[in-house]
Write a protein that holds these residues in place. Structure first.
Motif, PDB file in Angstrom:
ATOM      1  N   HIS A  53       0.843  -1.202   0.000  1.00 23.86           N
ATOM      2  CA  HIS A  53       0.000   0.000   0.000  1.00 23.86           C
ATOM      3  C   HIS A  53       0.877   1.250   0.000  1.00 23.86           C
ATOM      4  O   HIS A  53       2.111   1.173  -0.054  1.00 23.86           O
ATOM      5  CB  HIS A  53      -0.900  -0.006   1.235  1.00 23.86           C
ATOM      6  CG  HIS A  53      -0.142   0.105   2.517  1.00 23.86           C
ATOM      7  ND1 HIS A  53       0.255   1.317   3.045  1.00 23.86           N
ATOM      8  CD2 HIS A  53       0.328  -0.844   3.377  1.00 23.86           C
ATOM      9  CE1 HIS A  53       0.911   1.123   4.171  1.00 23.86           C
ATOM     10  NE2 HIS A  53       0.980  -0.191   4.398  1.00 23.86           N
ATOM     11  N   GLY A  54       0.239   2.416   0.075  1.00 16.74           N
ATOM     12  CA  GLY A  54       0.968   3.681   0.100  1.00 16.74           C
ATOM     13  C   GLY A  54       0.625   4.526   1.311  1.00 16.74           C
ATOM     14  O   GLY A  54       0.270   4.021   2.370  1.00 16.74           O
ATOM     15  N   ASP A  81       1.524  -4.398   6.362  1.00 16.06           N
ATOM     16  CA  ASP A  81       1.483  -2.980   6.691  1.00 16.06           C
ATOM     17  C   ASP A  81       2.918  -2.468   6.640  1.00 16.06           C
ATOM     18  O   ASP A  81       3.809  -3.044   7.273  1.00 16.06           O
ATOM     19  CB  ASP A  81       0.934  -2.753   8.107  1.00 16.06           C
ATOM     20  CG  ASP A  81      -0.564  -2.959   8.201  1.00 16.06           C
ATOM     21  OD1 ASP A  81      -1.255  -2.783   7.187  1.00 16.06           O
ATOM     22  OD2 ASP A  81      -1.036  -3.301   9.309  1.00 16.06           O
ATOM     23  N   LEU A  82       3.162  -1.411   5.903  1.00 13.09           N
ATOM     24  CA  LEU A  82       4.485  -0.821   5.884  1.00 13.09           C
ATOM     25  C   LEU A  82       4.883  -0.366   7.289  1.00 13.09           C
ATOM     26  O   LEU A  82       4.028  -0.141   8.153  1.00 13.09           O
ATOM     27  CB  LEU A  82       4.518   0.375   4.931  1.00 13.09           C
ATOM     28  CG  LEU A  82       4.221   0.095   3.454  1.00 13.09           C
ATOM     29  CD1 LEU A  82       4.329   1.395   2.654  1.00 13.09           C
ATOM     30  CD2 LEU A  82       5.137  -0.963   2.873  1.00 13.09           C
ATOM     31  N   LEU A  83       6.150  -0.205   7.519  1.00 10.40           N
ATOM     32  CA  LEU A  83       6.640   0.281   8.805  1.00 10.40           C
ATOM     33  C   LEU A  83       6.104   1.688   9.060  1.00 10.40           C
ATOM     34  O   LEU A  83       6.223   2.571   8.204  1.00 10.40           O
ATOM     35  CB  LEU A  83       8.170   0.303   8.823  1.00 10.40           C
ATOM     36  CG  LEU A  83       8.862  -1.056   8.715  1.00 10.40           C
ATOM     37  CD1 LEU A  83      10.370  -0.868   8.564  1.00 10.40           C
ATOM     38  CD2 LEU A  83       8.549  -1.926   9.929  1.00 10.40           C
ATOM     39  N   GLY A  84       5.482   1.879  10.237  1.00 14.01           N
ATOM     40  CA  GLY A  84       4.889   3.171  10.560  1.00 14.01           C
ATOM     41  C   GLY A  84       3.430   3.286  10.174  1.00 14.01           C
ATOM     42  O   GLY A  84       2.829   4.347  10.376  1.00 14.01           O
ATOM     43  N   TYR A  85       2.855   2.210   9.659  1.00 15.25           N
ATOM     44  CA  TYR A  85       1.484   2.223   9.143  1.00 15.25           C
ATOM     45  C   TYR A  85       0.662   1.090   9.744  1.00 15.25           C
ATOM     46  O   TYR A  85       1.204   0.044  10.126  1.00 15.25           O
ATOM     47  CB  TYR A  85       1.485   2.051   7.624  1.00 15.25           C
ATOM     48  CG  TYR A  85       2.147   3.152   6.841  1.00 15.25           C
ATOM     49  CD1 TYR A  85       1.397   4.098   6.143  1.00 15.25           C
ATOM     50  CD2 TYR A  85       3.539   3.243   6.773  1.00 15.25           C
ATOM     51  CE1 TYR A  85       2.007   5.101   5.405  1.00 15.25           C
ATOM     52  CE2 TYR A  85       4.157   4.247   6.037  1.00 15.25           C
ATOM     53  CZ  TYR A  85       3.380   5.170   5.361  1.00 15.25           C
ATOM     54  OH  TYR A  85       3.991   6.164   4.634  1.00 15.25           O
ATOM     55  N   LEU A 119       4.586  -8.922  -7.405  1.00 19.92           N
ATOM     56  CA  LEU A 119       4.501  -7.738  -6.551  1.00 19.92           C
ATOM     57  C   LEU A 119       3.496  -6.758  -7.143  1.00 19.92           C
ATOM     58  O   LEU A 119       3.585  -6.389  -8.319  1.00 19.92           O
ATOM     59  CB  LEU A 119       5.886  -7.097  -6.452  1.00 19.92           C
ATOM     60  CG  LEU A 119       6.153  -5.996  -5.440  1.00 19.92           C
ATOM     61  CD1 LEU A 119       5.682  -6.389  -4.048  1.00 19.92           C
ATOM     62  CD2 LEU A 119       7.641  -5.668  -5.423  1.00 19.92           C
ATOM     63  N   VAL A 120       2.514  -6.367  -6.319  1.00 16.66           N
ATOM     64  CA  VAL A 120       1.477  -5.425  -6.732  1.00 16.66           C
ATOM     65  C   VAL A 120       1.553  -4.232  -5.788  1.00 16.66           C
ATOM     66  O   VAL A 120       1.518  -4.416  -4.565  1.00 16.66           O
ATOM     67  CB  VAL A 120       0.073  -6.063  -6.657  1.00 16.66           C
ATOM     68  CG1 VAL A 120      -0.989  -5.093  -7.171  1.00 16.66           C
ATOM     69  CG2 VAL A 120       0.031  -7.371  -7.440  1.00 16.66           C
ATOM     70  N   ALA A 121       1.651  -3.015  -6.319  1.00 18.16           N
ATOM     71  CA  ALA A 121       1.908  -1.870  -5.450  1.00 18.16           C
ATOM     72  C   ALA A 121       1.122  -0.637  -5.865  1.00 18.16           C
ATOM     73  O   ALA A 121       0.920  -0.379  -7.054  1.00 18.16           O
ATOM     74  CB  ALA A 121       3.398  -1.547  -5.447  1.00 18.16           C
ATOM     75  N   HIS A 122       0.731   0.133  -4.850  1.00 19.98           N
ATOM     76  CA  HIS A 122       0.004   1.394  -5.045  1.00 19.98           C
ATOM     77  C   HIS A 122       0.757   2.505  -4.332  1.00 19.98           C
ATOM     78  O   HIS A 122       1.362   2.300  -3.282  1.00 19.98           O
ATOM     79  CB  HIS A 122      -1.416   1.265  -4.460  1.00 19.98           C
ATOM     80  CG  HIS A 122      -2.237   2.508  -4.567  1.00 19.98           C
ATOM     81  ND1 HIS A 122      -2.445   3.370  -3.507  1.00 19.98           N
ATOM     82  CD2 HIS A 122      -2.910   3.047  -5.624  1.00 19.98           C
ATOM     83  CE1 HIS A 122      -3.218   4.369  -3.895  1.00 19.98           C
ATOM     84  NE2 HIS A 122      -3.500   4.203  -5.175  1.00 19.98           N
ATOM     85  N   GLY A 127       7.129   2.821  -4.941  1.00 18.21           N
ATOM     86  CA  GLY A 127       8.526   3.202  -4.808  1.00 18.21           C
ATOM     87  C   GLY A 127       9.360   2.074  -4.236  1.00 18.21           C
ATOM     88  O   GLY A 127      10.455   1.773  -4.720  1.00 18.21           O
ATOM     89  N   ALA A 128       8.841   1.434  -3.183  1.00 19.60           N
ATOM     90  CA  ALA A 128       9.529   0.274  -2.619  1.00 19.60           C
ATOM     91  C   ALA A 128       9.580  -0.868  -3.629  1.00 19.60           C
ATOM     92  O   ALA A 128      10.571  -1.601  -3.717  1.00 19.60           O
ATOM     93  CB  ALA A 128       8.828  -0.177  -1.338  1.00 19.60           C
ATOM     94  N   ALA A 129       8.505  -0.996  -4.411  1.00 20.28           N
ATOM     95  CA  ALA A 129       8.417  -2.095  -5.379  1.00 20.28           C
ATOM     96  C   ALA A 129       9.439  -1.958  -6.498  1.00 20.28           C
ATOM     97  O   ALA A 129      10.111  -2.931  -6.867  1.00 20.28           O
ATOM     98  CB  ALA A 129       7.005  -2.167  -5.949  1.00 20.28           C
ATOM     99  N   VAL A 130       9.577  -0.759  -7.074  1.00 18.14           N
ATOM    100  CA  VAL A 130      10.537  -0.612  -8.176  1.00 18.14           C
ATOM    101  C   VAL A 130      11.965  -0.728  -7.665  1.00 18.14           C
ATOM    102  O   VAL A 130      12.847  -1.242  -8.371  1.00 18.14           O
ATOM    103  CB  VAL A 130      10.336   0.698  -8.964  1.00 18.14           C
ATOM    104  CG1 VAL A 130       9.044   0.641  -9.766  1.00 18.14           C
ATOM    105  CG2 VAL A 130      10.381   1.931  -8.068  1.00 18.14           C
TER     106      VAL A 130
END
Length: 291
Positions: A53-54, A81-85, A119-122, A127-130
Motif C-alpha cells: 500500500h501507500g 502494513d508498511l513500517l509506521g502504518y 509484486l502489486v503496489a500502489h 517506490g519500494a516495489a521498483v
C-alpha cells in the motif's frame, strides 16, 4: 469476486505479526496472509503475490482485492502494513522511507521463506516495489504498478504538508478531518463507502498514530526513486492506472512501461483506484500473474 467487505477491525483480527530488522532496529510488521485464512491452496507451487500500500493508507486498502486474487489464482497472497502504518510499528526512532520499506519486505519474505513472488503496489508502495525489482530482479516475477510513485512523480503537496513539524502537535481533530476528507472526497463514486473511510482513518486516530503519520510523510524522499536504474527491472510489468489521477498522473505509468517494457491499462478511477474499481482490479491482476 467474493463479497468480503471487511471492517477494519475484522481485517486487523486476521493479521499475523513478524519481527524484522531494518538498519539495526527490530520492528514489528503486521501482515494479512491468505495461507492463514484458507483463501488459497498452500500446496500451490506458483509464486505468491505480495501487495504493498501507500500513504496515508495501510493494508486494509486491499481488503477486497487480495482475497479475490487468492481465490482466483489459488496462490498465496501476503499483504503487509508498511513500517509506521496500520498495525506495524509506529513508535519514533526508525526510518520509514521507501528505502527502509524495501529492506523490511526482504526481511519479512526471508522469514516467510519466500524467494520468488509477484509484486502489486500502489502509491509509495510502488517506490519500494521498483527499488526491490531493480535491486533483486531474480526474485520479482511480475510487477503491477497502480497509480504508484516512480521517477520524480512525488511527493505531493498534501503529503508534504502532513510532514511539517507542527503536524505532530496540531489539533487532533483537524488532522483526522484532513485525512478523512482525502478518502471521502477522493473516490470516483458519488459517495465513499463508510467502511473504507473509517478503516483508512483508524490507524491515525491516536496520538501515536498522528505522530507516526507525520514521520511517514516527511520520509517521502524523491531521491529513492530517481537513484535506481529502471533498466535493471526484468519482471513482467503491468501499469494498472486510474486514468483521472492528479496525484500520480498517467504519464508516469506510460513512461515506466515504455522504459521497462510492459502494458498500460487505464481504468475509470482516481488515485484510490483499488477502492474505485476493486473487481476489475482483481480480475486484471489475477489474469496478469496467471498468464
Amino acid at each position: 469476486m467474493s463479497e468480503t467487505r471487511y471492517t477494519h477491525d475484522e481485517w486487523s483480527s486476521e493479521q499475523s505479526d513478524a519481527t524484522v530488522t531494518v538498519d539495526g532496529h527490530e520492528l514489528s510488521v503486521a501482515f494479512w496472509d491468505s495461507a492463514d485464512e484458507g483463501e488459497a491452496d498452500t500446496a500451490n507451487d506458483d509464486p505468491p503475490v505480495v501487495f504493498l500500500h501507500g500513504i496515508p493508507t495501510w493494508s486494509f486498502l486491499w481488503r477486497d482485492v487480495a482475497p479475490a486474487v487468492a481465490e482466483a489464482t489459488d496462490r498465496r497472497v501476503i499483504v503487509p502494513d508498511l513500517l509506521g502504518y496500520g498495525n506495524s510499528a509506529m513508535h519514533d526512532g526508525f526510518d520509514r522511507s521507501v528505502r527502509a520499506q524495501e529492506l523490511m519486505l526482504r526481511d519479512l519474505l526471508e522469514e516467510l521463506e519466500i524467494d520468488e513472488f509477484a509484486l502489486v503496489a500502489h502509491d509509495i508502495g510502488g517506490g519500494a516495489a521498483v527499488r526491490y525489482a531493480a535491486h533483486r530482479p531474480d526474485e520479482v516475477t511480475d510487477l503491477v504498478m497502480a497509480n504508484a510513485v516512480c521517477y520524480d512523480s512525488w511527493p505531493v503537496d498534501f503529503i508534504t504538508n502532513l510532514g511539517l513539524p507542527e503536524v505532530a502537535d496540531r489539533d487532533h481533530g483537524a488532522v483526522i478531518g484532513q485525512v478523512e476528507g482525502a478518502f471521502s472526497q477522493g473516490v470516483y463514486a458519488e459517495e465513499a463507502d463508510d467502511a473504507f473511510v473509517e478503516g483508512m482513518v483508524a490507524p491515525w486516530d491516536s496520538e501515536e498514530g498522528q505522530t507516526s503519520l507525520s514521520r511517514n510523510a516527511v520520509a517521502t524522499n524523491t531521491n529513492h526513486t530517481t537513484e535506481i536504474d529502471y533498466g535493471d527491472i526484468s519482471a513482467d510489468l503491468l501499469c494498472l492506472w486510474g486514468a483521472d489521477d492528479t496525484f500520480q498522473p498517467l504519464e508516469y505509468g506510460e513512461r515506466l512501461a515504455e522504459e521497462v517494457g510492459g502494458e498500460v491499462i487505464e481504468l475509470d478511477a482516481y488515485h484510490w483506484v483499488v477502492e474505485d474499481r476493486p473487481e476489475r482490479f482483481a480480475e486484471e491482476v489475477s489474469q496478469f500473474v496467471s498468464k
